[in-house]
Write a protein that holds these residues in place. Structure first.
Motif, PDB file in Angstrom:
ATOM      1  N   HIS A 108       0.830  -1.204   0.000  1.00 58.14           N
ATOM      2  CA  HIS A 108       0.000   0.000   0.000  1.00 58.14           C
ATOM      3  C   HIS A 108       0.863   1.251   0.000  1.00 58.14           C
ATOM      4  CE1 HIS A 108       1.309  -0.775   4.038  1.00 58.14           C
ATOM      5  NE2 HIS A 108       0.936   0.423   4.417  1.00 58.14           N
ATOM      6  N   ALA A 109       2.185   1.065   0.111  1.00 55.69           N
ATOM      7  CA  ALA A 109       3.109   2.204   0.149  1.00 55.69           C
ATOM      8  C   ALA A 109       4.371   1.826  -0.602  1.00 55.69           C
ATOM      9  CB  ALA A 109       3.425   2.562   1.599  1.00 55.69           C
ATOM     10  N   SER A 110       5.098   2.852  -1.026  1.00 54.70           N
ATOM     11  CA  SER A 110       6.242   2.606  -1.905  1.00 54.70           C
ATOM     12  C   SER A 110       7.318   1.758  -1.229  1.00 54.70           C
ATOM     13  CB  SER A 110       6.822   3.923  -2.402  1.00 54.70           C
ATOM     14  OG  SER A 110       7.198   4.732  -1.314  1.00 54.70           O
ATOM     15  N   TYR A 111       7.557   1.985   0.086  1.00 54.57           N
ATOM     16  CA  TYR A 111       8.670   1.264   0.720  1.00 54.57           C
ATOM     17  C   TYR A 111       8.468  -0.245   0.615  1.00 54.57           C
ATOM     18  CZ  TYR A 111       5.979  -0.207   4.789  1.00 54.57           C
ATOM     19  OH  TYR A 111       5.068  -0.833   5.591  1.00 54.57           O
ATOM     20  N   LEU A 112       7.222  -0.699   0.731  1.00 55.91           N
ATOM     21  CA  LEU A 112       6.956  -2.138   0.749  1.00 55.91           C
ATOM     22  C   LEU A 112       7.002  -2.727  -0.673  1.00 55.91           C
ATOM     23  CD1 LEU A 112       6.224  -4.720   2.160  1.00 55.91           C
ATOM     24  CD2 LEU A 112       3.835  -3.962   2.269  1.00 55.91           C
ATOM     25  N   HIS A 113       6.286  -2.103  -1.589  1.00 60.93           N
ATOM     26  CA  HIS A 113       6.284  -2.617  -2.963  1.00 60.93           C
ATOM     27  C   HIS A 113       7.702  -2.599  -3.541  1.00 60.93           C
ATOM     28  CE1 HIS A 113       4.613  -3.480  -6.977  1.00 60.93           C
ATOM     29  NE2 HIS A 113       5.514  -2.626  -7.421  1.00 60.93           N
ATOM     30  N   ASP A 114       8.409  -1.491  -3.330  1.00 62.11           N
ATOM     31  CA  ASP A 114       9.769  -1.375  -3.885  1.00 62.11           C
ATOM     32  C   ASP A 114      10.705  -2.418  -3.282  1.00 62.11           C
ATOM     33  OD1 ASP A 114       8.664   0.750  -5.180  1.00 62.11           O
ATOM     34  OD2 ASP A 114      10.004   2.274  -4.375  1.00 62.11           O
ATOM     35  N   PHE A 115      10.502  -2.735  -1.992  1.00 60.89           N
ATOM     36  CA  PHE A 115      11.321  -3.776  -1.361  1.00 60.89           C
ATOM     37  C   PHE A 115      11.019  -5.146  -1.996  1.00 60.89           C
ATOM     38  CE2 PHE A 115      11.392  -7.173   1.937  1.00 60.89           C
ATOM     39  CZ  PHE A 115      12.775  -7.306   2.033  1.00 60.89           C
ATOM     40  N   VAL A 116       9.752  -5.464  -2.176  1.00 59.70           N
ATOM     41  CA  VAL A 116       9.400  -6.785  -2.700  1.00 59.70           C
ATOM     42  C   VAL A 116       9.920  -6.962  -4.132  1.00 59.70           C
ATOM     43  CG1 VAL A 116       7.484  -8.312  -3.347  1.00 59.70           C
ATOM     44  CG2 VAL A 116       7.417  -7.072  -1.169  1.00 59.70           C
ATOM     45  N   LEU A 156      -3.100  -3.213   2.106  1.00 64.86           N
ATOM     46  CA  LEU A 156      -3.068  -3.215   0.635  1.00 64.86           C
ATOM     47  C   LEU A 156      -4.480  -3.347   0.068  1.00 64.86           C
ATOM     48  CD1 LEU A 156      -1.666  -3.298  -2.105  1.00 64.86           C
ATOM     49  CD2 LEU A 156      -1.111  -5.710  -1.710  1.00 64.86           C
ATOM     50  N   ALA A 157      -5.291  -4.225   0.667  1.00 63.46           N
ATOM     51  CA  ALA A 157      -6.675  -4.383   0.189  1.00 63.46           C
ATOM     52  C   ALA A 157      -7.416  -3.062   0.309  1.00 63.46           C
ATOM     53  CB  ALA A 157      -7.369  -5.479   1.002  1.00 63.46           C
ATOM     54  N   ASP A 158      -7.220  -2.383   1.407  1.00 63.76           N
ATOM     55  CA  ASP A 158      -7.868  -1.097   1.622  1.00 63.76           C
ATOM     56  C   ASP A 158      -7.401  -0.064   0.592  1.00 63.76           C
ATOM     57  OD1 ASP A 158      -9.818  -0.284   3.543  1.00 63.76           O
ATOM     58  OD2 ASP A 158      -8.369   1.245   4.181  1.00 63.76           O
ATOM     59  N   PHE A 159      -6.080  -0.067   0.332  1.00 60.78           N
ATOM     60  CA  PHE A 159      -5.515   0.881  -0.646  1.00 60.78           C
ATOM     61  C   PHE A 159      -6.111   0.630  -2.037  1.00 60.78           C
ATOM     62  CE2 PHE A 159      -2.448   1.809  -3.974  1.00 60.78           C
ATOM     63  CZ  PHE A 159      -2.114   3.131  -3.708  1.00 60.78           C
ATOM     64  N   ILE A 160      -6.164  -0.628  -2.417  1.00 60.90           N
ATOM     65  CA  ILE A 160      -6.700  -0.958  -3.748  1.00 60.90           C
ATOM     66  C   ILE A 160      -8.174  -0.561  -3.840  1.00 60.90           C
ATOM     67  CG2 ILE A 160      -7.302  -2.890  -5.275  1.00 60.90           C
ATOM     68  CD1 ILE A 160      -4.725  -4.291  -4.155  1.00 60.90           C
ATOM     69  N   ALA A 161      -8.937  -0.928  -2.818  1.00 60.22           N
ATOM     70  CA  ALA A 161     -10.377  -0.650  -2.862  1.00 60.22           C
ATOM     71  C   ALA A 161     -10.646   0.854  -2.958  1.00 60.22           C
ATOM     72  CB  ALA A 161     -11.041  -1.241  -1.619  1.00 60.22           C
ATOM     73  N   ARG A 162      -9.850   1.661  -2.260  1.00 60.14           N
ATOM     74  CA  ARG A 162     -10.098   3.110  -2.240  1.00 60.14           C
ATOM     75  C   ARG A 162      -9.518   3.828  -3.451  1.00 60.14           C
ATOM     76  NH1 ARG A 162     -11.466   5.162   2.850  1.00 60.14           N
ATOM     77  NH2 ARG A 162     -11.474   3.590   4.498  1.00 60.14           N
TER      78      ARG A 162
END
Ligand code: SF4
Length: 374
Positions: A203-211, A252-258
């Protein structure tokens, strides 16, 4: 890639061929294609030898019980084997467009290589010509297909021209789709009946960019998703269920839904225990049953916002009863196996089972036969 060992006609040329039976060859032969005749009996071999010895130059023979008429294969003469590029009877079909990628995801099942590999796109194009039937769905995978730029557009338009009814599914990290030059090539005008399968891991750049091990990737992928939306393209978001992702899955689910309500559906996927996932095992190996509360909560959020959700690569016994109805049989046929315990399971016919390489890696849960499917 599925390989088949076989006895090959001495001197056969490498490259893409359509596999045919000796009986059907006369009815389908054309000078533009190359044919590999299955010759498993002395009679079939004699018949094939007569053809090969004639003026017909685009026919060769091979002996193997594992070759099937209608296969499209590429011949590896050095190793006496063929690689199956397309098998009609499979449930899932894909073309491998490149092994290059601009991400290095922790759980990548197909670790990328940096070298240019233009021969792969040409092999995919020739494969399309040799397919005698059109699949209902055809994936375009890599690597990252958008790195091909105009060649990806050429590939998509060739699929559409040769297989007009086939639904094309492009698996992409979406990072390049916000590039106006690429978007213009892809979408003006768009190729009909294409879906985009795009992973999002945080839901935020730090997590997606890390993965995905790529600084800036989150912003680029969000930009790509918005570009797809702008051009009216259908999107399946993909979330691979490794530990860092599961830790924040409800966020992440919340971020996508919103923020991304325009996506067609969200796929929650068990990790494939191969490639980089093996090297990052401490982050990728989970028992999904231990995450039941998180999975149930995330699905509830998607449903509350009316976003369709499904599970892929996930055995039914990895899910609580209430989530099993969201599971799809998604593992490609040649990668798909079942454990010994599955023989006593009432749900085996409906279950996606396991990846064939789980024994070198891990199973996505402790396998527990289901007594009764409710
Ligand atoms: S026991 Fe096997 S067939 Fe049954 S749900 Fe689990 S993995 Fe699927």
């Amino acid at each position: 890639m599925r390989t088949v060992r076989c006895e090959l006609q001495p001197g056969v040329a490498p490259g893409v061929h359509r596999v045919v039976s000796a009986d059907e060859l006369a009815g389908v032969w054309t000078p533009e294609l190359r044919f590999l005749v299955v010759a498993n009996t002395p009679e079939e071999k004699a018949q094939a030898e007569r053809l090969v010895g004639s003026e017909v130059k685009n026919v060769a023979w091979a002996a193997s019980a594992d070759l099937m008429a209608g296969d499209v294969v590429t011949i590896d003469t050095a190793r006496s084997k063929v690689v199956v590029l397309y098998r009609e009877s499979d449930r899932h079909h894909s073309l491998f467009a490149t092994n290059r990628c601009n991400s290095l995801c922790l759980m990548c099942s197909q670790p990328p290589t940096p070298q240019a590999d233009p021969w792969l796109i040409e092999e995919a194009m020739v494969t399309l010509c040799h397919m005698r039937t059109s699949p209902a769905h055809l994936g375009i995978t890599g690597g990252e297909p958008t790195l091909l730029g105009g060649d990806l557009v050429r590939l998509l338009r060739t699929v559409r021209a040769l297989h007009p009814a086939t639904c094309i599914e492009v698996l992409t990290n979406g990072r390049r789709l916000a590039d106006p030059a690429l978007a213009s090539m892809l979408f003006e005008p768009p190729v009909e009946n294409v879906s985009w399968l795009v992973p999002l891991y945080g839901h935020a750049s730090y997590l997606h960019d890390f993965v995905v091990q790529a600084p800036g990737a989150f912003d680029q992928t969000i930009g790509g998703l918005l570009a797809l939306q702008e051009h009216g393209q259908p999107i399946q978001l993909r979330i691979v269920l490794i530990e860092p992702v599961l830790q924040h899955l409800k966020d992440l689910a919340d971020f996508i839904a919103r923020n991304l309500p325009f996506v067609r559906e969200v796929a929650l996927m068990a990790s494939e225990p191969i490639g980089f996932a093996l090297a990052n095992r401490e982050l990728c190996e989970v028992d999904l049953l231990d995450w039941t509360e998180v999975l149930t909560g995330a699905v509830a959020i998607f449903r509350r916002y009316g976003l369709p959700v499904l599970f892929m690569n996930t055995p039914l016994c990895a899910l609580p009863t209430g989530l099993r109805g969201f599971a799809h049989q998604s593992i490609s046929d040649w990668k798909n196996v079942f454990a010994a315990e599955c023989e006593n399971c009432a749900a085996k016919q409906q279950c996606s089972g396991l990846f064939a390489w789980h024994e070198r890696g891990w199973k996505p849960t402790r396998i527990q036969p289901i007594q009764e499917l409710v």
